[in-house]
Design an enzyme around this catalytic site. Structure first.
Site, mmCIF file in Angstrom:
data_model
loop_
_atom_site.group_PDB
_atom_site.id
_atom_site.type_symbol
_atom_site.label_atom_id
_atom_site.label_comp_id
_atom_site.label_asym_id
_atom_site.label_seq_id
_atom_site.Cartn_x
_atom_site.Cartn_y
_atom_site.Cartn_z
ATOM 1 N N LYS A 1 59.533 31.278 43.744
ATOM 2 C CA LYS A 1 59.119 30.879 44.900
ATOM 3 C C LYS A 1 58.677 29.354 44.780
ATOM 4 C CE LYS A 1 55.671 33.725 44.450
ATOM 5 N NZ LYS A 1 55.874 34.641 43.548
ATOM 6 N N ARG B 1 50.274 40.926 36.085
ATOM 7 C CA ARG B 1 50.897 40.257 37.279
ATOM 8 C C ARG B 1 51.716 41.269 38.071
ATOM 9 N NH1 ARG B 1 52.029 34.775 34.685
ATOM 10 N NH2 ARG B 1 52.571 34.038 36.743
HETATM 11 P P1 AMP Z 1 50.763 32.163 40.891
HETATM 12 O O1 AMP Z 1 50.667 30.916 40.551
HETATM 13 O O2 AMP Z 1 51.146 32.336 42.314
HETATM 14 O O3 AMP Z 1 51.432 32.946 40.107
HETATM 15 O O4 AMP Z 1 49.199 32.620 40.786
HETATM 16 C C1 AMP Z 1 48.694 32.755 39.467
HETATM 17 C C2 AMP Z 1 47.142 33.492 39.599
HETATM 18 O O5 AMP Z 1 46.421 32.873 40.341
HETATM 19 C C3 AMP Z 1 47.591 34.994 39.893
HETATM 20 O O6 AMP Z 1 47.830 35.571 38.935
HETATM 21 C C4 AMP Z 1 46.087 35.321 40.627
HETATM 22 O O7 AMP Z 1 45.223 35.591 39.575
HETATM 23 C C5 AMP Z 1 45.680 34.255 41.309
HETATM 24 N N1 AMP Z 1 46.194 34.004 42.703
HETATM 25 C C6 AMP Z 1 47.125 33.150 43.080
HETATM 26 N N2 AMP Z 1 47.313 33.354 44.350
HETATM 27 C C7 AMP Z 1 46.445 34.546 44.708
HETATM 28 C C8 AMP Z 1 46.277 35.202 45.966
HETATM 29 N N3 AMP Z 1 46.910 34.824 47.313
HETATM 30 N N4 AMP Z 1 45.485 36.227 45.972
HETATM 31 C C9 AMP Z 1 44.546 36.628 44.934
HETATM 32 N N5 AMP Z 1 44.877 36.033 43.849
HETATM 33 C C10 AMP Z 1 45.839 34.940 43.633
#
Ligand code: AMP
Length: 215
Positions: A13, A172
């Site tokens: 993404k 995750r």
């Molecule tokens: P990402 O960079 O999108 O993989 O997000 C890293 C971490 O941030 C995730 O594992 C969650 O702990 C938190 N996080 C990011 N986006 C969200 C969201 N939309 N809702 C809840 N937690 C989020």
């Protein structure tokens, strides 16, 4: 144009969002990036989110939706948004509907990057980024052309995410299956979902996304 890139961690993404930013001048709204910035800056949100993120669990819907609202308000009304990593729960879908409607925006496409879960752990655990410009690399699939030097900006500093380890990645993914995958039927019912093979090479995925956006 406002689009959502949906898919499990490591689906690509962020990589695709960066390309759309460069090509179309859209804005990437990554709640993960916003939260990491908050953690780094030691803000109250960051202090609350840090441990949750390290465990690979989801931060509260209220926190992430508020971050998205602030970013939308900071954008020009004609700049398109790419939602990357948001929404991740049914409650966030509702919040996003409201955030967009309040600003006179509509959601044009939800693009689901379909990937083979077994490949994701390898993809995620090898990835790193330039600490200066954020360009993404991978130990096995994409090393900088000159070892230790960023292809894009020449920086010699790189970083890895603390949650990109196998144990956290498994959590995750479980969170994705339990809470995020169930939002797809909501968007399916609106007829705005396109599925793209996220295992194809990066250029093919970009081309498929662009075809969808061109309608
Ligand atoms: P990402 O960079 O999108 O993989 O997000 C890293 C971490 O941030 C995730 O594992 C969650 O702990 C938190 N996080 C990011 N986006 C969200 C969201 N939309 N809702 C809840 N937690 C989020």
């Amino acid at each position: 144009m406002n689009i959502i890139l949906l898919g499990p961690p490591g689906a690509g993404k962020g990589t695709q969002a960066q390309r759309l930013v460069e090509k179309f001048g859209m804005r990437q709204l990554s709640t993960g990036d916003m939260l990491r910035a908050a953690v780094k800056a030691g803000t109250p949100v960051g202090l609350q989110a840090k441990a949750v993120m390290e465990r690979g669990e989801l931060v509260s819907d209220e926190i992430v939706s508020a971050l998205i609202g602030e970013e939308l308000d900071a954008m020009g009304p004609d700049t398109g948004a790419i939602f990357d990593g948001y929404p991740r729960t049914a409650a966030q879908v509702e919040s996003l509907d409201k955030l967009l409607a309040d600003r006179g925006r509509t959601l044009d496409h939800v693009i689901e990057l379909e990937v083979d879960e077994d490949a994701l752990v390898e993809r995620i655990c090898g990835r790193f980024t330039c600490a200066n410009c954020g360009k993404g690399y991978h130990d096995k699939f994409e090393q900088p052309k000159q070892p230790g030097v960023c292809d894009k900006c020449g920086s010699t500093e790189f970083k890895r995410r603390p949650d990109d380890n196998e144990e956290t990645v498994r959590t995750r993914m479980a969170e994705y299956r339990a809470k995020t995958a169930p939002i797809l039927p909501i968007y399916d019912a609106r007829g705005i979902v396109t599925r793209v093979n996220g295992m194809a090479d990066i250029d093919h995925v970009t081309a498929a996304i662009e075809r969808t956006m061109a309608g």
